[in-house]
Design a protein around this motif. Structure first.
Motif, PDB file in Angstrom:
ATOM      1  N   TRP A  14       0.822  -1.209   0.000  1.00  0.00           N
ATOM      2  CA  TRP A  14       0.000   0.000   0.000  1.00  0.00           C
ATOM      3  C   TRP A  14       0.853   1.255   0.000  1.00  0.00           C
ATOM      4  CZ3 TRP A  14       0.300   3.588   3.851  1.00  0.00           C
ATOM      5  CH2 TRP A  14       0.861   3.189   5.070  1.00  0.00           C
ATOM      6  N   VAL A  15       2.058   1.201   0.555  1.00  0.00           N
ATOM      7  CA  VAL A  15       2.935   2.378   0.542  1.00  0.00           C
ATOM      8  C   VAL A  15       3.379   2.665  -0.888  1.00  0.00           C
ATOM      9  CG1 VAL A  15       5.160   3.290   1.304  1.00  0.00           C
ATOM     10  CG2 VAL A  15       3.713   2.042   2.911  1.00  0.00           C
ATOM     11  N   ALA A  17       1.822   1.687  -3.626  1.00  0.00           N
ATOM     12  CA  ALA A  17       0.649   2.069  -4.407  1.00  0.00           C
ATOM     13  C   ALA A  17       0.257   3.516  -4.142  1.00  0.00           C
ATOM     14  CB  ALA A  17      -0.521   1.140  -4.089  1.00  0.00           C
ATOM     15  N   SER A  18       0.317   3.946  -2.884  1.00  0.00           N
ATOM     16  CA  SER A  18      -0.062   5.325  -2.587  1.00  0.00           C
ATOM     17  C   SER A  18       0.947   6.310  -3.166  1.00  0.00           C
ATOM     18  CB  SER A  18      -0.231   5.541  -1.075  1.00  0.00           C
ATOM     19  OG  SER A  18       0.990   5.337  -0.404  1.00  0.00           O
ATOM     20  N   THR A  20       2.604   5.807  -5.917  1.00  0.00           N
ATOM     21  CA  THR A  20       2.315   5.811  -7.347  1.00  0.00           C
ATOM     22  C   THR A  20       1.121   6.703  -7.654  1.00  0.00           C
ATOM     23  OG1 THR A  20       3.204   3.583  -7.560  1.00  0.00           O
ATOM     24  CG2 THR A  20       1.753   4.348  -9.317  1.00  0.00           C
ATOM     25  N   LEU A  21       0.065   6.602  -6.852  1.00  0.00           N
ATOM     26  CA  LEU A  21      -1.116   7.452  -7.052  1.00  0.00           C
ATOM     27  C   LEU A  21      -0.780   8.923  -6.832  1.00  0.00           C
ATOM     28  CD1 LEU A  21      -3.918   5.317  -5.417  1.00  0.00           C
ATOM     29  CD2 LEU A  21      -3.595   5.819  -7.837  1.00  0.00           C
ATOM     30  N   ARG A  22       0.039   9.213  -5.832  1.00  0.00           N
ATOM     31  CA  ARG A  22       0.446  10.601  -5.586  1.00  0.00           C
ATOM     32  C   ARG A  22       1.201  11.152  -6.789  1.00  0.00           C
ATOM     33  NH1 ARG A  22       4.853  10.370  -2.004  1.00  0.00           N
ATOM     34  NH2 ARG A  22       6.004  10.291  -3.937  1.00  0.00           N
TER      35      ARG A  22
END
Length: 58
Positions: A14-15, A17-18, A20-22
């Motif tokens: 999740w770190v 992925a977050s 990447t989204l940022r």
């Protein structure tokens, strides 16, 4: 560890992925020539429909 599907870093998925989204969100703002990121994010937070023109590629 052969055969593992875990990332080579020991960060939770999740770190990554977050992050990447940022980065994707910052790229969307940069493509639209927006430099006042904090103000733009606050404005979008008040009305989510304001994000739609930023997401359309024309």
């Amino acid at each position: 560890m052969v055969g593992t599907t875990r990332p080579t870093s020991h960060r939770p998925v999740w770190v990554t992925a977050s992050a990447t989204l940022r980065n994707l969100a910052l790229d969307v703002l940069a493509v639209n020539d927006i430099t006042k990121i904090t103000e733009t994010v606050q404005r979008i937070g008040r009305d989510h429909n304001r994000a739609i023109p930023l997401l359309t590629l024309t």
